[in-house]
Design an enzyme around this catalytic site. Structure first.
Site, PDB file in Angstrom:
ATOM      1  N   GLU A  12      38.605 -12.079 -40.663  1.00  0.00           N
ATOM      2  CA  GLU A  12      37.180 -12.078 -40.327  1.00  0.00           C
ATOM      3  C   GLU A  12      36.452 -10.893 -40.953  1.00  0.00           C
ATOM      4  O   GLU A  12      35.314 -11.021 -41.406  1.00  0.00           O
ATOM      5  CB  GLU A  12      36.989 -12.087 -38.810  1.00  0.00           C
ATOM      6  CG  GLU A  12      37.373 -13.391 -38.140  1.00  0.00           C
ATOM      7  CD  GLU A  12      36.550 -14.576 -38.608  1.00  0.00           C
ATOM      8  OE1 GLU A  12      35.420 -14.360 -39.088  1.00  0.00           O
ATOM      9  OE2 GLU A  12      37.036 -15.714 -38.499  1.00  0.00           O
ATOM     10  N   TYR A  59      29.460 -11.327 -33.857  1.00  0.00           N
ATOM     11  CA  TYR A  59      30.137 -12.494 -34.419  1.00  0.00           C
ATOM     12  C   TYR A  59      31.649 -12.300 -34.483  1.00  0.00           C
ATOM     13  O   TYR A  59      32.423 -13.162 -34.049  1.00  0.00           O
ATOM     14  CB  TYR A  59      29.610 -12.825 -35.824  1.00  0.00           C
ATOM     15  CG  TYR A  59      30.577 -13.722 -36.551  1.00  0.00           C
ATOM     16  CD1 TYR A  59      30.680 -15.066 -36.210  1.00  0.00           C
ATOM     17  CD2 TYR A  59      31.440 -13.212 -37.526  1.00  0.00           C
ATOM     18  CE1 TYR A  59      31.607 -15.886 -36.833  1.00  0.00           C
ATOM     19  CE2 TYR A  59      32.364 -14.019 -38.146  1.00  0.00           C
ATOM     20  CZ  TYR A  59      32.447 -15.359 -37.797  1.00  0.00           C
ATOM     21  OH  TYR A  59      33.388 -16.162 -38.401  1.00  0.00           O
ATOM     22  N   ASP A  81      28.145 -17.576 -37.255  1.00  0.00           N
ATOM     23  CA  ASP A  81      27.904 -16.997 -38.573  1.00  0.00           C
ATOM     24  C   ASP A  81      26.866 -17.850 -39.307  1.00  0.00           C
ATOM     25  O   ASP A  81      26.240 -18.734 -38.721  1.00  0.00           O
ATOM     26  CB  ASP A  81      29.212 -16.891 -39.365  1.00  0.00           C
ATOM     27  CG  ASP A  81      29.796 -18.257 -39.715  1.00  0.00           C
ATOM     28  OD1 ASP A  81      29.272 -19.288 -39.250  1.00  0.00           O
ATOM     29  OD2 ASP A  81      30.798 -18.286 -40.471  1.00  0.00           O
TER      30      ASP A  81
END
Length: 346
Positions: A39, A122, A140
């Site tokens: 991520e 996020y 996102d």
């Protein structure tokens, strides 16, 4: 119009699940370390670019404790070319925080994850959902685009973000929240793409307001992008008698923080006069301007660097030209090195 059904998206995901290096096989609980690492790398970067970097990082540092034990220089060197180097610094700081504060285990809930360096809303939601199956909405750009089309939200993303976040959160199911998060991301990446969305293949086509109204190609509404200003600088290619070139390390904070660079003037909006630049050169020598300039684009501005070459001695880090790859040089400085070597050879 039908209400979006999470089960329909999950069924599509089970059939079309993308095999990615950081994604666990179906039915296997993902490794939080791999989820976090992927991520962070995927922020502002494509899946195709991240794949090889992810593989190299995991091969060298297979868990968060190994990464925490590495030096920042080692991480920056392996990161070079991936860009947005603040991510690499935060990666190192976060790994150490997980080891020191949480005994090497990532916390499971988003608020605790958000206290760690480099983890925002996020990323915290993505880790909580994907690694721990928490009912969290990982929102996102792909997800915002899907939701904007599902509900035909007319405002640009910059304005609609809170509304889209609330709509996305309402969709997250109690079970398989992690698979749902990944399914929604995959839907945006492969079907509900920015241009020419493949609506005929979408599992939510029947409940998509934009598809029904023929607006899928026009939503979300574009946000006007400001012009990026142009800045100028002068780089100093200083070599000594054995052919080594002078390098230095940038400050930890700021743009390209902690990276290795070829010394240069500050970057400013007004061009530098050569005699003005020489006053802050790293050594007193006969500096000669090289033909041409190096141009590079950052997120918020464009940069144009002139290059001056000289020979002499100075305090700092020295490297043979054929060993520059061993240092954490950002793409900009690799451009400077190639330009200088080519100009001097010519």
């Amino acid at each position: 119009m039908e209400t979006p059904d999470p089960a329909a998206l999950l069924l599509w995901y089970d059939r079309h699940r993308r095999a990615l290096p950081w994604r666990a096989p179906a039915g296997v609980r993902p490794d939080p370390y791999r989820v976090w690492l992927s991520e962070i790398m995927l922020q502002q970067t494509t899946v195709a670019t991240v794949g090889p970097y992810f593989d190299r990082f995991v091969a060298r540092w297979p868990d968060v404790s190994a990464l925490a034990a590495a030096s920042l220089d080692e991480i920056l060197q392996l990161w070079q070319g991936l860009g947005y180097y603040a991510r690499a610094r935060n990666l190192h700081a976060c790994a150490r925080a997980v080891v020191e504060r949480h005994r090497g285990a990532f916390p499971e809930d988003p608020p605790a994850l958000r206290t760690l360096p480099g983890i925002g809303a996020y990323t915290a939601a993505a880790i909580a959902a994907i690694a721990f199956d928490r009912q969290a909405a990982a929102i996102d750009g792909n997800v915002e685009r899907v939701v904007a089309r599902l509900y035909a939200v007319p405002e640009p993303l910059a304005v609609a973000k809170p509304h889209l976040g609330a709509l996305a959160a309402a969709l997250v199911p109690e079970e398989r929240a992690g698979d749902f998060a990944q399914a929604l991301m995959d839907l945006g990446a492969t079907i509900c793409t920015p241009r020419r969305p493949r609506c005929v293949l979408c599992p939510w086509r029947a409940c998509c307001a934009a598809a029904r109204a023929g607006l899928a190609d026009t939503l979300p509404a574009p946000t006007e992008k400001p012009d990026r200003s142009l800045r100028y600088g002068v780089a100093f290619w200083l070599t000594r008698s054995d052919g080594a070139v002078l390098l230095r390390r940038r400050p930890e904070k700021g743009l390209l923080g902690g990276m290795t660079e070829i010394p240069s003037t500050p970057w400013r909006r007004a061009p530098w006069a050569l005699d003005e630049a020489i006053e802050i050169a790293p050594a007193a020598t006969n500096w000669a301007p090289l033909p041409g300039t190096v141009r590079h684009g950052f997120t918020h501005f464009r940069l144009e660097l002139a290059i001056m070459a000289g020979s002499g001695e100075a305090a700092g880090l020295w490297s043979q030209v054929d060993r520059l790859g061993e240092h954490a040089l950002p793409t900009l400085m690799k451009k400077v090195a190639r330009h200088a070597v080519s100009a001097l050879a010519g």
